[in-house]
Motif scaffolding. Structure first.
Motif, PDB file in Angstrom:
ATOM      1  N   LYS A 231       0.847  -1.207   0.000  1.00  0.00           N
ATOM      2  CA  LYS A 231       0.000   0.000   0.000  1.00  0.00           C
ATOM      3  C   LYS A 231       0.885   1.261   0.000  1.00  0.00           C
ATOM      4  O   LYS A 231       0.679   2.184  -0.791  1.00  0.00           O
ATOM      5  CB  LYS A 231      -0.906  -0.016   1.238  1.00  0.00           C
ATOM      6  N   ALA A 232       1.889   1.269   0.886  1.00  0.00           N
ATOM      7  CA  ALA A 232       2.768   2.441   0.979  1.00  0.00           C
ATOM      8  C   ALA A 232       3.488   2.672  -0.346  1.00  0.00           C
ATOM      9  O   ALA A 232       3.633   3.819  -0.802  1.00  0.00           O
ATOM     10  CB  ALA A 232       3.775   2.235   2.112  1.00  0.00           C
ATOM     11  N   ARG A 233       3.922   1.587  -0.988  1.00  0.00           N
ATOM     12  CA  ARG A 233       4.652   1.727  -2.271  1.00  0.00           C
ATOM     13  C   ARG A 233       3.728   2.304  -3.351  1.00  0.00           C
ATOM     14  O   ARG A 233       4.146   3.124  -4.167  1.00  0.00           O
ATOM     15  CB  ARG A 233       5.163   0.373  -2.771  1.00  0.00           C
ATOM     16  N   VAL A 234       2.472   1.854  -3.357  1.00  0.00           N
ATOM     17  CA  VAL A 234       1.517   2.381  -4.353  1.00  0.00           C
ATOM     18  C   VAL A 234       1.340   3.883  -4.145  1.00  0.00           C
ATOM     19  O   VAL A 234       1.416   4.684  -5.086  1.00  0.00           O
ATOM     20  CB  VAL A 234       0.152   1.660  -4.236  1.00  0.00           C
ATOM     21  N   LEU A 235       1.148   4.269  -2.874  1.00  0.00           N
ATOM     22  CA  LEU A 235       0.907   5.686  -2.592  1.00  0.00           C
ATOM     23  C   LEU A 235       2.149   6.516  -2.916  1.00  0.00           C
ATOM     24  O   LEU A 235       2.053   7.567  -3.547  1.00  0.00           O
ATOM     25  CB  LEU A 235       0.478   5.873  -1.129  1.00  0.00           C
ATOM     26  N   GLU A 236       3.323   6.013  -2.514  1.00  0.00           N
ATOM     27  CA  GLU A 236       4.591   6.711  -2.804  1.00  0.00           C
ATOM     28  C   GLU A 236       4.785   6.904  -4.306  1.00  0.00           C
ATOM     29  O   GLU A 236       5.249   7.943  -4.748  1.00  0.00           O
ATOM     30  CB  GLU A 236       5.767   5.832  -2.362  1.00  0.00           C
ATOM     31  N   SER A 237       4.425   5.869  -5.074  1.00  0.00           N
ATOM     32  CA  SER A 237       4.668   5.924  -6.525  1.00  0.00           C
ATOM     33  C   SER A 237       3.713   6.908  -7.207  1.00  0.00           C
ATOM     34  O   SER A 237       3.958   7.338  -8.327  1.00  0.00           O
ATOM     35  CB  SER A 237       4.481   4.537  -7.134  1.00  0.00           C
ATOM     36  N   GLY A 238       2.622   7.235  -6.541  1.00  0.00           N
ATOM     37  CA  GLY A 238       1.635   8.136  -7.142  1.00  0.00           C
ATOM     38  C   GLY A 238       0.785   7.429  -8.198  1.00  0.00           C
ATOM     39  O   GLY A 238      -0.021   8.056  -8.884  1.00  0.00           O
ATOM     40  N   LEU A 239       0.942   6.115  -8.318  1.00  0.00           N
ATOM     41  CA  LEU A 239       0.201   5.389  -9.363  1.00  0.00           C
ATOM     42  C   LEU A 239      -1.223   5.063  -8.937  1.00  0.00           C
ATOM     43  O   LEU A 239      -2.081   4.768  -9.766  1.00  0.00           O
ATOM     44  CB  LEU A 239       0.949   4.085  -9.705  1.00  0.00           C
ATOM     45  N   GLY A 240      -1.462   5.095  -7.616  1.00  0.00           N
ATOM     46  CA  GLY A 240      -2.808   4.799  -7.131  1.00  0.00           C
ATOM     47  C   GLY A 240      -3.065   5.547  -5.834  1.00  0.00           C
ATOM     48  O   GLY A 240      -2.125   6.036  -5.184  1.00  0.00           O
ATOM     49  N   THR A 241      -4.345   5.633  -5.471  1.00  0.00           N
ATOM     50  CA  THR A 241      -4.727   6.348  -4.253  1.00  0.00           C
ATOM     51  C   THR A 241      -5.262   5.350  -3.220  1.00  0.00           C
ATOM     52  O   THR A 241      -5.511   4.180  -3.539  1.00  0.00           O
ATOM     53  CB  THR A 241      -5.854   7.348  -4.557  1.00  0.00           C
ATOM     54  N   GLU A 242      -5.475   5.876  -2.021  1.00  0.00           N
ATOM     55  CA  GLU A 242      -6.062   5.045  -0.969  1.00  0.00           C
ATOM     56  C   GLU A 242      -7.435   4.505  -1.421  1.00  0.00           C
ATOM     57  O   GLU A 242      -7.772   3.349  -1.168  1.00  0.00           O
ATOM     58  CB  GLU A 242      -6.209   5.899   0.291  1.00  0.00           C
ATOM     59  N   GLU A 243      -8.176   5.353  -2.119  1.00  0.00           N
ATOM     60  CA  GLU A 243      -9.514   4.944  -2.600  1.00  0.00           C
ATOM     61  C   GLU A 243      -9.393   3.810  -3.627  1.00  0.00           C
ATOM     62  O   GLU A 243     -10.178   2.854  -3.602  1.00  0.00           O
ATOM     63  CB  GLU A 243     -10.263   6.131  -3.246  1.00  0.00           C
ATOM     64  N   ASP A 244      -8.380   3.919  -4.501  1.00  0.00           N
ATOM     65  CA  ASP A 244      -8.168   2.837  -5.481  1.00  0.00           C
ATOM     66  C   ASP A 244      -7.923   1.523  -4.754  1.00  0.00           C
ATOM     67  O   ASP A 244      -8.460   0.471  -5.120  1.00  0.00           O
ATOM     68  CB  ASP A 244      -6.936   3.118  -6.366  1.00  0.00           C
ATOM     69  N   LEU A 245      -7.093   1.583  -3.706  1.00  0.00           N
ATOM     70  CA  LEU A 245      -6.740   0.351  -2.986  1.00  0.00           C
ATOM     71  C   LEU A 245      -7.946  -0.213  -2.243  1.00  0.00           C
ATOM     72  O   LEU A 245      -8.131  -1.435  -2.185  1.00  0.00           O
ATOM     73  CB  LEU A 245      -5.570   0.619  -2.034  1.00  0.00           C
ATOM     74  N   GLU A 246      -8.793   0.691  -1.695  1.00  0.00           N
ATOM     75  CA  GLU A 246     -10.031   0.226  -1.029  1.00  0.00           C
ATOM     76  C   GLU A 246     -10.927  -0.482  -2.033  1.00  0.00           C
ATOM     77  O   GLU A 246     -11.526  -1.511  -1.739  1.00  0.00           O
ATOM     78  CB  GLU A 246     -10.802   1.414  -0.429  1.00  0.00           C
ATOM     79  N   GLU A 247     -11.001   0.105  -3.227  1.00  0.00           N
ATOM     80  CA  GLU A 247     -11.852  -0.485  -4.263  1.00  0.00           C
ATOM     81  C   GLU A 247     -11.300  -1.864  -4.681  1.00  0.00           C
ATOM     82  O   GLU A 247     -12.060  -2.823  -4.883  1.00  0.00           O
ATOM     83  CB  GLU A 247     -11.876   0.461  -5.473  1.00  0.00           C
ATOM     84  N   ILE A 248      -9.968  -1.959  -4.779  1.00  0.00           N
ATOM     85  CA  ILE A 248      -9.344  -3.234  -5.145  1.00  0.00           C
ATOM     86  C   ILE A 248      -9.617  -4.281  -4.065  1.00  0.00           C
ATOM     87  O   ILE A 248      -9.926  -5.443  -4.362  1.00  0.00           O
ATOM     88  CB  ILE A 248      -7.827  -3.019  -5.404  1.00  0.00           C
ATOM     89  N   ALA A 249      -9.547  -3.867  -2.806  1.00  0.00           N
ATOM     90  CA  ALA A 249      -9.839  -4.808  -1.708  1.00  0.00           C
ATOM     91  C   ALA A 249     -11.287  -5.303  -1.824  1.00  0.00           C
ATOM     92  O   ALA A 249     -11.572  -6.489  -1.636  1.00  0.00           O
ATOM     93  CB  ALA A 249      -9.588  -4.136  -0.359  1.00  0.00           C
ATOM     94  N   ARG A 250     -12.203  -4.385  -2.174  1.00  0.00           N
ATOM     95  CA  ARG A 250     -13.616  -4.785  -2.340  1.00  0.00           C
ATOM     96  C   ARG A 250     -13.748  -5.790  -3.495  1.00  0.00           C
ATOM     97  O   ARG A 250     -14.485  -6.768  -3.401  1.00  0.00           O
ATOM     98  CB  ARG A 250     -14.503  -3.559  -2.624  1.00  0.00           C
ATOM     99  N   THR A 251     -12.989  -5.539  -4.581  1.00  0.00           N
ATOM    100  CA  THR A 251     -13.017  -6.470  -5.719  1.00  0.00           C
ATOM    101  C   THR A 251     -12.621  -7.870  -5.257  1.00  0.00           C
ATOM    102  O   THR A 251     -13.268  -8.871  -5.598  1.00  0.00           O
ATOM    103  CB  THR A 251     -12.025  -6.008  -6.820  1.00  0.00           C
ATOM    104  N   TRP A 252     -11.528  -7.941  -4.481  1.00  0.00           N
ATOM    105  CA  TRP A 252     -11.065  -9.257  -4.018  1.00  0.00           C
ATOM    106  C   TRP A 252     -12.113  -9.938  -3.142  1.00  0.00           C
ATOM    107  O   TRP A 252     -12.331 -11.144  -3.236  1.00  0.00           O
ATOM    108  CB  TRP A 252      -9.732  -9.126  -3.277  1.00  0.00           C
ATOM    109  N   ARG A 253     -12.798  -9.140  -2.301  1.00  0.00           N
ATOM    110  CA  ARG A 253     -13.844  -9.727  -1.455  1.00  0.00           C
ATOM    111  C   ARG A 253     -15.008 -10.235  -2.310  1.00  0.00           C
ATOM    112  O   ARG A 253     -15.599 -11.274  -2.023  1.00  0.00           O
ATOM    113  CB  ARG A 253     -14.341  -8.710  -0.419  1.00  0.00           C
TER     114      ARG A 253
END
Ligand SMILES: C[S@@+](CC[C@H](N)C(=O)[O-])C[C@H]1O[C@@H](n2cnc3c(N)ncnc32)[C@H](O)[C@@H]1O
Length: 276
Positions: A231-253
């Motif tokens: 998560k930290a690497r995604v945010l640092e890279s600027g390639l994704g946001t916290e919201e993107d990661l929440e959405e991805i977690a929902r996809t996996w669920r």
């Protein structure tokens, strides 16, 4: 050469997947080479050490040296060996690029030098392969296995899964790692000085489909996306946001909940014989 950042870190959601690994479920390419009980094996990038301990248990007269740069994960691996009562494995904090610093390790000192799901996390996998070759005795083997994220597959289709995969692959590339390395391990071995004829190439897959398998696989990716160093690497890279990661977690669920869900992880494998 020094070790770059390890994309996932060692959060519980990451270790849950590494600790599931055994020789049977993760090293089919190695099985034909384990018939000598006196082997000396180096397990480079051993993580929590479940594969290393399993290897050691299969060679009662031999020994396994297992290294990883993470102090935390090496402590965990030592505890695992103690719990299993396996004594012919030694875990040391160490880096494949700086193996000189590790006691008892020397050029040509191992029959098998093994690395499982490690090269994909290194910025210079060729240099690592060359070091692994150096550490292997003439007549010994270098054995590596890595997945190819570009070949990951799933059913049923879900738009969110492409978002997960695109973000994962671009984040890995942003720290100069190759998430698709599984398809070119043989090419790296050739560049490292192995002859093509001395390289055995194979592929094997992990599949996750039963309710328990889906809960495990999807659950760990949902958690990794929102809690691990990834998560930290995604945010640092600027390639994704916290919201993107929440959405991805929902996809996996959501994928976990699909009764007909199916996931395949394709792994490239190479056994390179050190003859020259
Ligand atoms: C995906 S994990 C694989 C762990 C274990 N081999 C397994 O399959 O369960 C990759 C491991 O490589 C380690 N690693 C990263 N850079 C390394 C380096 N330069 N030398 C040795 N290990 C390294 C990480 O700390 C991490 O534990």
């Amino acid at each position: 050469m020094s070790s770059g950042p390890y994309l996932h870190g060692h959060h519980a959601s990451v270790l849950r997947s590494h600790s599931w690994r055994t020789v049977d479920n993760s090293c089919p390419h190695l099985l034909p080479h384990l018939n000598n009980p006196s082997l000396r094996i180096l397990d480079a990038g051993c993580g929590p050490g479940t594969i290393s301990v399993d290897l050691a248990a299969r060679i009662p007269l031999g020994s396994v040296l297992a290294i990883d740069p993470s102090v935390e994960v090496i402590e965990k691996a030592r505890r695992h060996a103690e719990e299993k009562g396996v004594t012919n494995v030694r875990f040391e904090v160490g880096d494949i690029f700086n193996w000189n610093a590790i006691e008892g390790i020397e050029e040509g000192g191992f029959d098998i030098v093994h690395a499982h799901q490690v090269l994909q996390h290194l910025q210079d996998p060729l240099c690592a392969m060359k070091e692994m070759k150096k550490l292997t005795r003439k007549g010994g083997i270098v054995a590596v296995r890595d997945c190819d994220f570009s070949a990951m597959n799933h059913y049923p289709p879900h738009e969110g899964m492409s978002k997960w995969l695109d973000l994962y692959r671009s984040t890995a590339k942003s720290i100069k790692c190759d998430p698709d390395i599984g398809k070119r391990l043989h090419a790296i071995a050739m560049q490292a000085g192995f002859l093509r004829d001395d390289i055995d190439v194979s592929v094997s897959a992990w599949t996750f489909s039963t309710p328990a398998e889906r809960a495990w696989w999807c659950g760990l990716w949902a958690e990794r996306s929102t809690k691990s160093d990834y998560k930290a690497r995604v945010l640092e890279s600027g390639l994704g946001t916290e919201e993107d990661l929440e959405e991805i977690a929902r996809t996996w669920r959501e994928m976990e909940g699909k009764e007909d869900g199916w996931f395949a992880v394709i792994n490239g494998e190479v056994v390179a014989h050190n003859r020259v």
